[in-house]
Design an enzyme around this catalytic site. Structure first.
Site, PDB file in Angstrom:
ATOM      1  N   CYS A   1      34.624  43.317  42.225  1.00  0.00           N
ATOM      2  CA  CYS A   1      33.875  43.842  43.349  1.00  0.00           C
ATOM      3  C   CYS A   1      32.435  44.214  42.959  1.00  0.00           C
ATOM      4  O   CYS A   1      32.154  44.505  41.803  1.00  0.00           O
ATOM      5  CB  CYS A   1      34.501  45.095  43.968  1.00  0.00           C
ATOM      6  SG  CYS A   1      36.243  44.888  44.332  1.00  0.00           S
TER       7      CYS A   1
ATOM      8  N   ARG B   1      30.832  38.711  41.982  1.00  0.00           N
ATOM      9  CA  ARG B   1      31.823  39.692  41.527  1.00  0.00           C
ATOM     10  C   ARG B   1      33.060  39.714  42.432  1.00  0.00           C
ATOM     11  O   ARG B   1      33.992  40.477  42.192  1.00  0.00           O
ATOM     12  CB  ARG B   1      31.203  41.098  41.502  1.00  0.00           C
ATOM     13  CG  ARG B   1      29.966  41.190  40.649  1.00  0.00           C
ATOM     14  CD  ARG B   1      29.335  42.558  40.755  1.00  0.00           C
ATOM     15  NE  ARG B   1      30.171  43.550  40.113  1.00  0.00           N
ATOM     16  CZ  ARG B   1      30.112  43.856  38.830  1.00  0.00           C
ATOM     17  NH1 ARG B   1      29.256  43.245  38.056  1.00  0.00           N
ATOM     18  NH2 ARG B   1      30.910  44.761  38.310  1.00  0.00           N
TER      19      ARG B   1
ATOM     20  N   TRP C   1      36.769  41.755  45.547  1.00  0.00           N
ATOM     21  CA  TRP C   1      37.741  40.875  44.908  1.00  0.00           C
ATOM     22  C   TRP C   1      39.039  41.668  44.929  1.00  0.00           C
ATOM     23  O   TRP C   1      39.147  42.719  44.300  1.00  0.00           O
ATOM     24  CB  TRP C   1      37.333  40.547  43.474  1.00  0.00           C
ATOM     25  CG  TRP C   1      38.257  39.591  42.812  1.00  0.00           C
ATOM     26  CD1 TRP C   1      38.276  38.239  42.958  1.00  0.00           C
ATOM     27  CD2 TRP C   1      39.296  39.919  41.881  1.00  0.00           C
ATOM     28  NE1 TRP C   1      39.269  37.700  42.176  1.00  0.00           N
ATOM     29  CE2 TRP C   1      39.919  38.702  41.501  1.00  0.00           C
ATOM     30  CE3 TRP C   1      39.778  41.100  41.322  1.00  0.00           C
ATOM     31  CZ2 TRP C   1      40.982  38.639  40.608  1.00  0.00           C
ATOM     32  CZ3 TRP C   1      40.833  41.045  40.430  1.00  0.00           C
ATOM     33  CH2 TRP C   1      41.420  39.819  40.086  1.00  0.00           C
TER      34      TRP C   1
ATOM     35  N   ASN D   1      34.157  49.985  42.977  1.00  0.00           N
ATOM     36  CA  ASN D   1      34.431  48.872  42.070  1.00  0.00           C
ATOM     37  C   ASN D   1      35.254  49.448  40.918  1.00  0.00           C
ATOM     38  O   ASN D   1      34.806  50.364  40.243  1.00  0.00           O
ATOM     39  CB  ASN D   1      33.100  48.298  41.567  1.00  0.00           C
ATOM     40  CG  ASN D   1      33.251  47.411  40.340  1.00  0.00           C
ATOM     41  OD1 ASN D   1      32.377  47.382  39.480  1.00  0.00           O
ATOM     42  ND2 ASN D   1      34.341  46.691  40.234  1.00  0.00           N
ATOM     43  N   GLY D   2      36.466  48.898  40.735  1.00  0.00           N
ATOM     44  CA  GLY D   2      37.320  49.396  39.653  1.00  0.00           C
ATOM     45  C   GLY D   2      38.747  49.525  40.132  1.00  0.00           C
ATOM     46  O   GLY D   2      39.105  48.993  41.190  1.00  0.00           O
TER      47      GLY D   2
ATOM     48  N   GLU E   1      39.992  24.693  26.605  1.00  0.00           N
ATOM     49  CA  GLU E   1      38.856  24.925  27.497  1.00  0.00           C
ATOM     50  C   GLU E   1      38.826  23.872  28.615  1.00  0.00           C
ATOM     51  O   GLU E   1      38.564  24.203  29.783  1.00  0.00           O
ATOM     52  CB  GLU E   1      37.552  24.931  26.677  1.00  0.00           C
ATOM     53  CG  GLU E   1      36.276  25.112  27.464  1.00  0.00           C
ATOM     54  CD  GLU E   1      36.171  26.407  28.264  1.00  0.00           C
ATOM     55  OE1 GLU E   1      36.997  27.314  28.096  1.00  0.00           O
ATOM     56  OE2 GLU E   1      35.250  26.488  29.102  1.00  0.00           O
TER      57      GLU E   1
ATOM     58  N   LYS F   1      39.111  24.771  32.656  1.00  0.00           N
ATOM     59  CA  LYS F   1      38.123  24.371  33.669  1.00  0.00           C
ATOM     60  C   LYS F   1      38.810  23.659  34.836  1.00  0.00           C
ATOM     61  O   LYS F   1      38.517  23.920  35.994  1.00  0.00           O
ATOM     62  CB  LYS F   1      37.053  23.429  33.091  1.00  0.00           C
ATOM     63  CG  LYS F   1      36.088  24.023  32.117  1.00  0.00           C
ATOM     64  CD  LYS F   1      35.044  24.936  32.720  1.00  0.00           C
ATOM     65  CE  LYS F   1      35.475  26.367  32.613  1.00  0.00           C
ATOM     66  NZ  LYS F   1      34.999  27.135  31.496  1.00  0.00           N
TER      67      LYS F   1
ATOM     68  N   GLU G   1      40.883  26.048  36.916  1.00  0.00           N
ATOM     69  CA  GLU G   1      40.058  27.061  37.571  1.00  0.00           C
ATOM     70  C   GLU G   1      39.385  26.540  38.837  1.00  0.00           C
ATOM     71  O   GLU G   1      39.335  27.248  39.842  1.00  0.00           O
ATOM     72  CB  GLU G   1      39.001  27.496  36.546  1.00  0.00           C
ATOM     73  CG  GLU G   1      38.214  28.701  36.905  1.00  0.00           C
ATOM     74  CD  GLU G   1      37.265  29.107  35.776  1.00  0.00           C
ATOM     75  OE1 GLU G   1      36.992  28.287  34.877  1.00  0.00           O
ATOM     76  OE2 GLU G   1      36.788  30.249  35.820  1.00  0.00           O
TER      77      GLU G   1
ATOM     78  N   HIS H   1      57.269  19.373  20.255  1.00  0.00           N
ATOM     79  CA  HIS H   1      58.125  20.569  20.214  1.00  0.00           C
ATOM     80  C   HIS H   1      58.448  21.092  21.617  1.00  0.00           C
ATOM     81  O   HIS H   1      58.867  22.231  21.756  1.00  0.00           O
ATOM     82  CB  HIS H   1      57.468  21.666  19.365  1.00  0.00           C
ATOM     83  CG  HIS H   1      57.346  21.281  17.928  1.00  0.00           C
ATOM     84  ND1 HIS H   1      58.422  21.138  17.098  1.00  0.00           N
ATOM     85  CD2 HIS H   1      56.261  20.960  17.183  1.00  0.00           C
ATOM     86  CE1 HIS H   1      58.017  20.772  15.899  1.00  0.00           C
ATOM     87  NE2 HIS H   1      56.703  20.653  15.926  1.00  0.00           N
TER      88      HIS H   1
ATOM     89  N   LYS I   1      33.318  36.021  38.999  1.00  0.00           N
ATOM     90  CA  LYS I   1      32.559  35.764  37.773  1.00  0.00           C
ATOM     91  C   LYS I   1      32.776  36.855  36.742  1.00  0.00           C
ATOM     92  O   LYS I   1      32.916  36.588  35.565  1.00  0.00           O
ATOM     93  CB  LYS I   1      31.072  35.653  38.138  1.00  0.00           C
ATOM     94  CG  LYS I   1      30.158  35.334  36.962  1.00  0.00           C
ATOM     95  CD  LYS I   1      30.362  33.913  36.504  1.00  0.00           C
ATOM     96  CE  LYS I   1      29.498  33.552  35.326  1.00  0.00           C
ATOM     97  NZ  LYS I   1      30.084  32.382  34.620  1.00  0.00           N
TER      98      LYS I   1
END
Ligand code: M6R
Length: 576
Positions: free
Chosen positions: A2, A28, A73, A99-100, A452, A456, A459, A475, A571
């Site tokens: 947020c 955010r 968020w 925010n939190g 990575e 991506k 996401e 395995h 972000k």
């Protein structure tokens, strides 16, 4: 996560400043947004689900001198108008943006209050309202009772001020030319202000139309030093690209060159001598930054012969008896605001051990917390999916390892000058688009790139994919491989070529299709190949990740999604 933005002015309609602040903060969170303001001594609230433009439609022509705004968020409660901020106490006298996360919010609920939302923030608003005394004392007392993280801006009915409090979530204030603004991120101040004040944990601030007055946790007035904003790279536009992510991928060569020149310019003051005395290094980070740490640890082991290990911040926090005085703890974070990483840095600071922050944002909380700072110079990264920040982290950690080992950096300069971005061929894209089940496979540093690459694609294209260590395929994961599976095999280390060939054969024997990403020839048949430019092996984690970033971006666009704002993500992850 947020973002909060609050403003007060006698001269201007503050609504516009608050809304334009919220637009800059939507990285955010962008699930919903809202604004609270004072109109003829009464607190009023307007909320909207979705992006800020939905809120703007509802507040056209709205004018106010005092307002608090929020972009959300979702953590507690679904995405809905009821759960959007601001939240008002049952008596209508306290209005709050937050925010939190208030961890003990269930325990703080009062039987006398009917809660309309599912949020922790509404409980906080009521808790403040239940305290005795003046607004600042009420806020202070409520903050003493909450466990968790918060940056809050609060309106109290009958008071022409905004009250701020902060613990573990960022909050800053700027005052200039009759406008007073508070925000989760100092970039909001870029256009109108030359300086700002950054609140520390357990500090409070009261904003009136002319000034900001700061208080410590006991309510005692304090003076704060301001931070000048002139050297800060605030401005980010799409530079004629349709998406920030594409622009940021393309910016990588420039960002790498900037990082090189910043570290090797005469002005660079970082004292590597001080850091050489450490024998052990422990990296801690989340997400993509964790991946760059895996490469960083490899550099320290192989280039400097140092002992290095890596932990996910969210795991490291709860490990026991792992601390060592002789170790340098390295916290890597694009934003420098990631809650888990910050919590670990605080834990290390509290124990009196030494730490280094590797961050892309000046004046971030992590820099404040650590003893040393190694900046990355990627420039502002807006897209949620990290690209240029990642490659600059790797590049910075390579410079760091070379410096610690007293080794020449000439080849690093050459790389910085020669590194270019190559577009993906259309036939490669068409080949990849056929698949819904994709595994990324690599060994050593290529295993990190496979993690990575998979991150991506998950996401932004929402594909269910995995990054796997080449040797681990047999395995378990091999059981999933069939004719409909694409395995993207990353192979950039000549010493591991045969081992990767084995892996590719295992996949092909089960009917799986293979896309090989490499700079050299292999003695196996594959279905498609991306030929990488040939650089020294240490640079290949930077080189080989670029086509995977482009692949994810193209897949995302093909499926019709917005790469800059993937669903459910933000972000800056400022909650644990
Ligand atoms: O700001 P940070 O580097 O601390 O962020 C850590 C992760 O949240 C971040 O890297 C995340 O995994 C990215 N969205 C991945 O692209």
């Amino acid at each position: 996560m947020c973002g909060i933005c609050a403003g007060i002015s006698e001269k201007i309609n503050i609504i516009q400043d608050v809304v334009s602040g919220l637009k800059k903060l939507d990285y955010r969170g962008y699930d919903s947004c809202g604004i609270g303001y004072i109109d003829e001594k009464q607190i009023k609230v307007v909320k909207a689900v979705g992006q800020i433009k939905n809120l703007e439609k509802k507040i056209q022509n709205l004018e106010a001198k005092i307002a608090i705004g929020h972009t959300r968020w979702a953590t507690h409660g679904i995405v809905s108008e009821e759960n959007s901020h601001p939240h008002i106490s049952q008596d209508g006298k306290v209005c709050l943006v937050h925010n939190g996360i208030i961890e003990n919010y269930e325990n703080l609920k009062s039987k006398e209050v009917v809660y309309y939302s599912q949020t922790d923030t509404e409980v906080f608003a009521n808790l403040i309202a239940q305290q005795q005394g003046e607004p600042l004392s009420k806020l202070r007392m409520a903050c003493q009772k909450v466990v968790g993280s918060f940056a809050v801006a609060v309106l109290f009915e009958g008071h022409d001020e905004i009250y701020l409090a902060k613990r573990s979530s960022p909050l800053a204030v700027a005052v200039e030319n009759g406008v007073v603004l508070a925000s989760s991120d100092i970039s909001v101040f870029a256009e109108k202000f030359k300086s700002c004040y950054i609140l520390d944990d357990d500090e409070f601030c009261v904003l009136n139309s002319k000034n900001a007055i700061f208080f410590d946790k006991n309510g005692k007035k304090i003076e704060k030093n301001c931070v000048f904003l002139k050297n800060y790279d605030f401005f980010a536009d799409k530079n004629n690209e349709k998406y920030f992510m594409l622009k940021e991928i393309k910016e990588q060569p420039m960002a790498i060159r900037k990082t090189y020149f910043e570290y090797f310019s005469k002005e660079n003051k970082l004292d590597f001598e001080l850091l050489k005395k450490f024998k052990r290094f422990h990296f801690v980070a989340c997400g993509t930054a964790y991946h760059s740490c895996l490469i960083g640890a490899k550099y320290l082991k192989e280039i400097c012969g140092k002992d290095a290990q890596v932990s996910l911040a969210s795991e490291f926090r709860y490990e026991k008896n792992i601390y060592s005085k002789r170790c340098l703890y390295i916290f890597v974070s694009q934003s420098g605001e990631t809650a888990d990483t910050l919590a670990c840095a605080k834990m290390i600071k509290d124990k009196g051990y030494k730490s280094l922050a590797v961050t892309n944002v000046p004046y971030c909380s992590l820099n404040n917390m650590c003893d040393f700072v190694l900046p990355t110079f990627a420039g502002k990264e807006i897209a949620v999916a990290s690209t240029k920040a990642y490659t600059c982290q790797i590049f910075t950690l390579l410079i760091f390892a070379q410096m610690l080992a007293n080794k020449s950096c000439e080849h690093i300069k050459k790389f910085a000058l020669d590194f270019k971005i190559q577009n993906l061929r259309e036939d490669v894209l068409q080949f990849i688009f056929q698949f819904k089940k994709i595994f990324f496979v690599g060994r050593g540093q290529d295993y990190v790139t496979s993690l990575e690459g998979a991150l991506k694609l998950k996401e932004i294209a929402y594909l269910n994919c995995l990054g796997i260590a080449g040797g681990e395929l047999k395995h378990g994961t091999l059981a999933l491989v069939d004719e409909e599976t694409l395995v993207i095999a990353i192979s950039t280390q000549k010493g591991l070529k045969e081992k990767m060939e084995n892996c590719i054969e295992e996949v092909r024997a089960r009917g799986g299709k293979v896309l090989l990403v490499s700079q050299f020839e292999h003695n196996v048949k594959v279905d498609c190949k991306i030929v990488l430019p040939d650089f020294k092996e240490d640079f290949m984690p930077i080189i080989s990740v670029v086509p995977l970033q482009l692949l994810a971006l193209n897949f995302c666009l093909k499926l019709g999604y917005n790469p800059d704002k993937p669903r459910n993500l933000a972000k800056s992850v400022t909650v644990e």
